[in-house]
Design a protein around this motif. Structure first.
Motif, PDB file in Angstrom:
ATOM      1  N   ARG A 130       0.852  -1.184   0.000  1.00 26.77           N
ATOM      2  CA  ARG A 130       0.000   0.000   0.000  1.00 26.77           C
ATOM      3  C   ARG A 130       0.892   1.241   0.000  1.00 26.77           C
ATOM      4  O   ARG A 130       2.068   1.177   0.350  1.00 26.77           O
ATOM      5  CB  ARG A 130      -0.925   0.013   1.217  1.00 26.77           C
ATOM      6  N   ARG A 131       0.330   2.377  -0.353  1.00 29.44           N
ATOM      7  CA  ARG A 131       1.088   3.623  -0.395  1.00 29.44           C
ATOM      8  C   ARG A 131       0.997   4.314   0.958  1.00 29.44           C
ATOM      9  O   ARG A 131      -0.048   4.840   1.327  1.00 29.44           O
ATOM     10  CB  ARG A 131       0.579   4.513  -1.513  1.00 29.44           C
ATOM     11  N   GLU A 147       2.466   4.982 -11.736  1.00 30.74           N
ATOM     12  CA  GLU A 147       2.124   6.386 -11.796  1.00 30.74           C
ATOM     13  C   GLU A 147       2.197   7.011 -10.404  1.00 30.74           C
ATOM     14  O   GLU A 147       1.797   6.410  -9.413  1.00 30.74           O
ATOM     15  CB  GLU A 147       0.712   6.566 -12.362  1.00 30.74           C
ATOM     16  N   ALA A 149       0.992  10.208  -8.144  1.00 31.03           N
ATOM     17  CA  ALA A 149      -0.003  11.279  -8.136  1.00 31.03           C
ATOM     18  C   ALA A 149       0.266  12.328  -7.068  1.00 31.03           C
ATOM     19  O   ALA A 149      -0.281  13.415  -7.123  1.00 31.03           O
ATOM     20  CB  ALA A 149      -1.396  10.674  -7.916  1.00 31.03           C
ATOM     21  N   TYR A 194      -4.141  -3.768  -5.637  1.00 28.53           N
ATOM     22  CA  TYR A 194      -3.665  -2.434  -5.304  1.00 28.53           C
ATOM     23  C   TYR A 194      -3.504  -1.507  -6.512  1.00 28.53           C
ATOM     24  O   TYR A 194      -3.055  -0.381  -6.364  1.00 28.53           O
ATOM     25  CB  TYR A 194      -2.340  -2.518  -4.543  1.00 28.53           C
ATOM     26  N   PRO A 196      -4.943   1.088  -9.320  1.00 23.24           N
ATOM     27  CA  PRO A 196      -6.071   2.022  -9.257  1.00 23.24           C
ATOM     28  C   PRO A 196      -7.363   1.436  -9.837  1.00 23.24           C
ATOM     29  O   PRO A 196      -8.448   1.686  -9.327  1.00 23.24           O
ATOM     30  CB  PRO A 196      -5.576   3.226 -10.069  1.00 23.24           C
ATOM     31  N   GLU A 197      -7.238   0.673 -10.933  1.00 25.38           N
ATOM     32  CA  GLU A 197      -8.395   0.018 -11.550  1.00 25.38           C
ATOM     33  C   GLU A 197      -8.033  -1.459 -11.769  1.00 25.38           C
ATOM     34  O   GLU A 197      -7.696  -1.860 -12.876  1.00 25.38           O
ATOM     35  CB  GLU A 197      -8.750   0.692 -12.873  1.00 25.38           C
TER      36      GLU A 197
END
Length: 314
Positions: A130-131, A147, A149, A194, A196-197
């Motif tokens: 996880r971030r 990516e 963000a 994990y 995004p999509e």
């Protein structure tokens, strides 16, 4: 250069929200601090602070001046720190957050060499996919993939990587080989949670771009778990080259949809925006950049495999 000193005092007063506290931190008298603020206001011809018995409030002009004052101080401190860094060896504790699969496979094997090179450096590792919030969790630097963000972080690219879609020969014999991305809708796909999509796999290539909704019965937050399931014949996995590269080289997995390979992405070191790089942080990042480079080891494995297959007799 009195005006620079006055700007520094002004910034410290705002930071401390107190003339007395600022005077104590600067080792000046309260009256001296007041005189410097008054001199700055007189020079600018505008009031910078609204003073009451309880608090200080910036005027509109004060907010503008504060912004410029902080920039001047940051540059001055950065210049001083840069000189000190040239003369300071990396030392102290560096708190590092690593993604599980990549960290275990490619970062931790390098750390003994780094620690031998810098005997006063200590590294505290945490692993998860996880971030994490670097400030909240007291992390000095994290390795992130894909990516980015969060614009509040400072970023340095360490190496390239790419997604590879693959499956075992046993699975492909049973379920058939997908010839175009849309064929994946008929296949058992192994889902990494994990992303995004996670259920939307994107590709570039003939007739593309492609955005394919996939499904499958196995979802996981760890890439190695999905890789192992693919090797065991349970479905199609779309995974970074640094995870599946060795299995492709060993023949345990077979790449598919190679003409539709999605765009490559980056592996980055990220750290909170700060005024300068500490010697320990710079040493860690420079070390990884040097070891990975533009052609990292996971890509070398794949290139060597392709070359070997080309040279094998038919």
């Amino acid at each position: 250069m009195d005006h620079l000193a006055d700007l520094a005092v002004f910034a410290r007063v705002v930071e401390a929200n107190s003339f007395s506290a600022a005077a104590a931190s600067l080792r000046l008298s309260k009256s001296a601090v007041s005189k410097q603020i008054a001199r700055l206001e007189e020079r600018l011809g505008a009031q910078l602070l609204q003073r009451t018995t309880r608090k200080l409030t910036l005027t509109e002009t004060g907010r503008i001046v504060l912004d410029h004052a902080q920039r001047v101080l940051i540059e001055a401190e950065a210049a001083e720190a840069a000189v000190q860094n040239l003369q300071t060896a990396p030392r102290g504790q560096l708190r590092v957050n690593l993604p599980m699969s990549f960290g275990l496979a490619y970062v931790t094997p390098l750390l003994p060499e780094l620690l031998s090179k810098y005997p006063e450096l200590h590294i505290d590792l945490t692993f998860n996919d996880r971030r994490v919030d670097l400030l909240e969790e007291d992390v000095d630097v994290a390795i992130r993939i894909g990516e980015l963000a969060d614009s509040t972080l400072t970023v340095r690219r360490l190496a390239p990587a790419r997604f590879i879609t693959c499956a075992s020969e046993a699975y492909l014999r049973k379920a058939g080989v997908p010839l175009k991305p849309s064929d994946l809708q008929q296949h058992e796909c192994l889902i990494y949670k994990y992303l995004p999509e996670p259920f939307l796999w994107r590709y570039e290539g003939p007739g593309g771009p492609w955005s394919v909704k996939v499904s499958g019965r196995l979802h996981a937050n760890n890439g190695e778990a999905l890789r192992d399931a693919a090797v065991a014949g349970h479905g199609v996995v779309r995974s970074p080259s640094f995870i599946v590269g060795p299995d492709i080289a060993a023949g345990r997995l077979v790449p598919i949809l190679e003409a539709y390979e999605p765009a490559s992405f980056g592996i980055y070191a990220v750290y909170p925006a700060q005024r300068y790089l500490t010697p320990k942080l710079r040493a860690f990042i420079d070390f990884l950049v040097e070891r990975f480079g533009p052609r990292p080891p996971w890509e070398c494995v794949l290139v060597d495999t392709v070359e070997r297959q080309r040279n094998e007799p038919a």
